[in-house]
Scaffold this motif. Structure first.
Motif, PDB file in Angstrom:
ATOM      1  N   LYS A   1       0.850  -1.195   0.000  1.00 47.91           N
ATOM      2  CA  LYS A   1       0.000   0.000   0.000  1.00 47.91           C
ATOM      3  C   LYS A   1       0.886   1.246   0.000  1.00 47.91           C
ATOM      4  O   LYS A   1       1.638   1.474   0.937  1.00 47.91           O
ATOM      5  CB  LYS A   1      -0.911   0.001   1.217  1.00 47.91           C
ATOM      6  CG  LYS A   1      -1.976   1.051   1.184  1.00 47.91           C
ATOM      7  CD  LYS A   1      -2.942   0.833   2.346  1.00 47.91           C
ATOM      8  CE  LYS A   1      -4.143   1.729   2.223  1.00 47.91           C
ATOM      9  NZ  LYS A   1      -5.126   1.442   3.255  1.00 47.91           N
TER      10      LYS A   1
ATOM     11  N   THR B   1       0.825   5.314  -0.261  1.00 43.04           N
ATOM     12  CA  THR B   1      -0.073   6.450  -0.072  1.00 43.04           C
ATOM     13  C   THR B   1       0.626   7.749  -0.435  1.00 43.04           C
ATOM     14  O   THR B   1       1.746   8.006  -0.005  1.00 43.04           O
ATOM     15  CB  THR B   1      -0.556   6.506   1.391  1.00 43.04           C
ATOM     16  OG1 THR B   1      -1.186   5.254   1.707  1.00 43.04           O
ATOM     17  CG2 THR B   1      -1.547   7.623   1.603  1.00 43.04           C
TER      18      THR B   1
ATOM     19  N   THR C   1      -4.090   6.619  -3.317  1.00 44.37           N
ATOM     20  CA  THR C   1      -3.506   5.438  -2.675  1.00 44.37           C
ATOM     21  C   THR C   1      -3.472   4.300  -3.685  1.00 44.37           C
ATOM     22  O   THR C   1      -4.476   3.997  -4.325  1.00 44.37           O
ATOM     23  CB  THR C   1      -4.325   5.010  -1.440  1.00 44.37           C
ATOM     24  OG1 THR C   1      -4.313   6.076  -0.495  1.00 44.37           O
ATOM     25  CG2 THR C   1      -3.749   3.763  -0.796  1.00 44.37           C
TER      26      THR C   1
ATOM     27  N   THR D   1      -2.765   0.264  -4.177  1.00 41.25           N
ATOM     28  CA  THR D   1      -2.673  -1.013  -3.480  1.00 41.25           C
ATOM     29  C   THR D   1      -2.399  -2.097  -4.510  1.00 41.25           C
ATOM     30  O   THR D   1      -3.139  -2.235  -5.484  1.00 41.25           O
ATOM     31  CB  THR D   1      -3.975  -1.329  -2.711  1.00 41.25           C
ATOM     32  OG1 THR D   1      -4.283  -0.247  -1.850  1.00 41.25           O
ATOM     33  CG2 THR D   1      -3.823  -2.602  -1.898  1.00 41.25           C
TER      34      THR D   1
ATOM     35  N   SER E   1      -8.412  10.090  -2.349  1.00 38.65           N
ATOM     36  CA  SER E   1      -8.692  10.293  -0.930  1.00 38.65           C
ATOM     37  C   SER E   1     -10.141  10.680  -0.676  1.00 38.65           C
ATOM     38  O   SER E   1     -10.648  10.464   0.412  1.00 38.65           O
ATOM     39  CB  SER E   1      -7.746  11.349  -0.356  1.00 38.65           C
ATOM     40  OG  SER E   1      -7.878  12.548  -1.086  1.00 38.65           O
TER      41      SER E   1
END
Length: 122
Positions: free
Chosen positions: A30, A32, A37, A39, A56
């Motif tokens: 992950k 950020t 973000t 993943t 976000s």
């Protein structure tokens, strides 16, 4: 079996994965940034891979790709910098060794910003 270099992923992504073994060996990276973000999920035993991008301000992903039975992934460097290349199913015939080019899949950059692009044809 999925072919990849876990250490290279950690170096490029700058994060340590969460590792579970409920359905084989699963790695979840992950990354950020202020507005997004990334993943990346990998099941090492069967080669299932997922890539999700979230803003976000939104719970639903703005981008989602899932490859079942990917042959592998590798870290590549070109004029734009280092990136991760994940092979789509059927992108390589035979046993993939992470050195030979993949025919199609995803490319993922995290520096200077998160950027994901598809490449090749199906």
């Amino acid at each position: 079996m999925f072919s990849w270099d876990q250490t290279a992923f950690v170096e490029i992504l700058g994060v340590i994965p969460v590792v579970t073994d409920e359905f084989g060996t699963d790695y979840s990276f992950k990354v950020t940034r202020p507005s997004v973000t990334l993943t990346i999920g990998i099941n090492e035993d069967v080669g299932d891979c997922s890539v999700l991008l979230h803003c976000s301000s939104n719970d639903s992903p703005i981008f989602r790709a899932v490859y079942l039975h990917s042959p592998g992934a590798r870290v590549v460097r070109d004029k734009r910098g280092y990136f991760i290349e994940i092979g789509a199913p059927g992108s390589f015939s035979g046993s993939y060794d992470s050195l030979q080019p993949l025919h199609h899949g995803l490319r993922i950059w995290v520096e200077p910003d998160v950027f994901v692009e598809t490449f090749g044809g199906a």
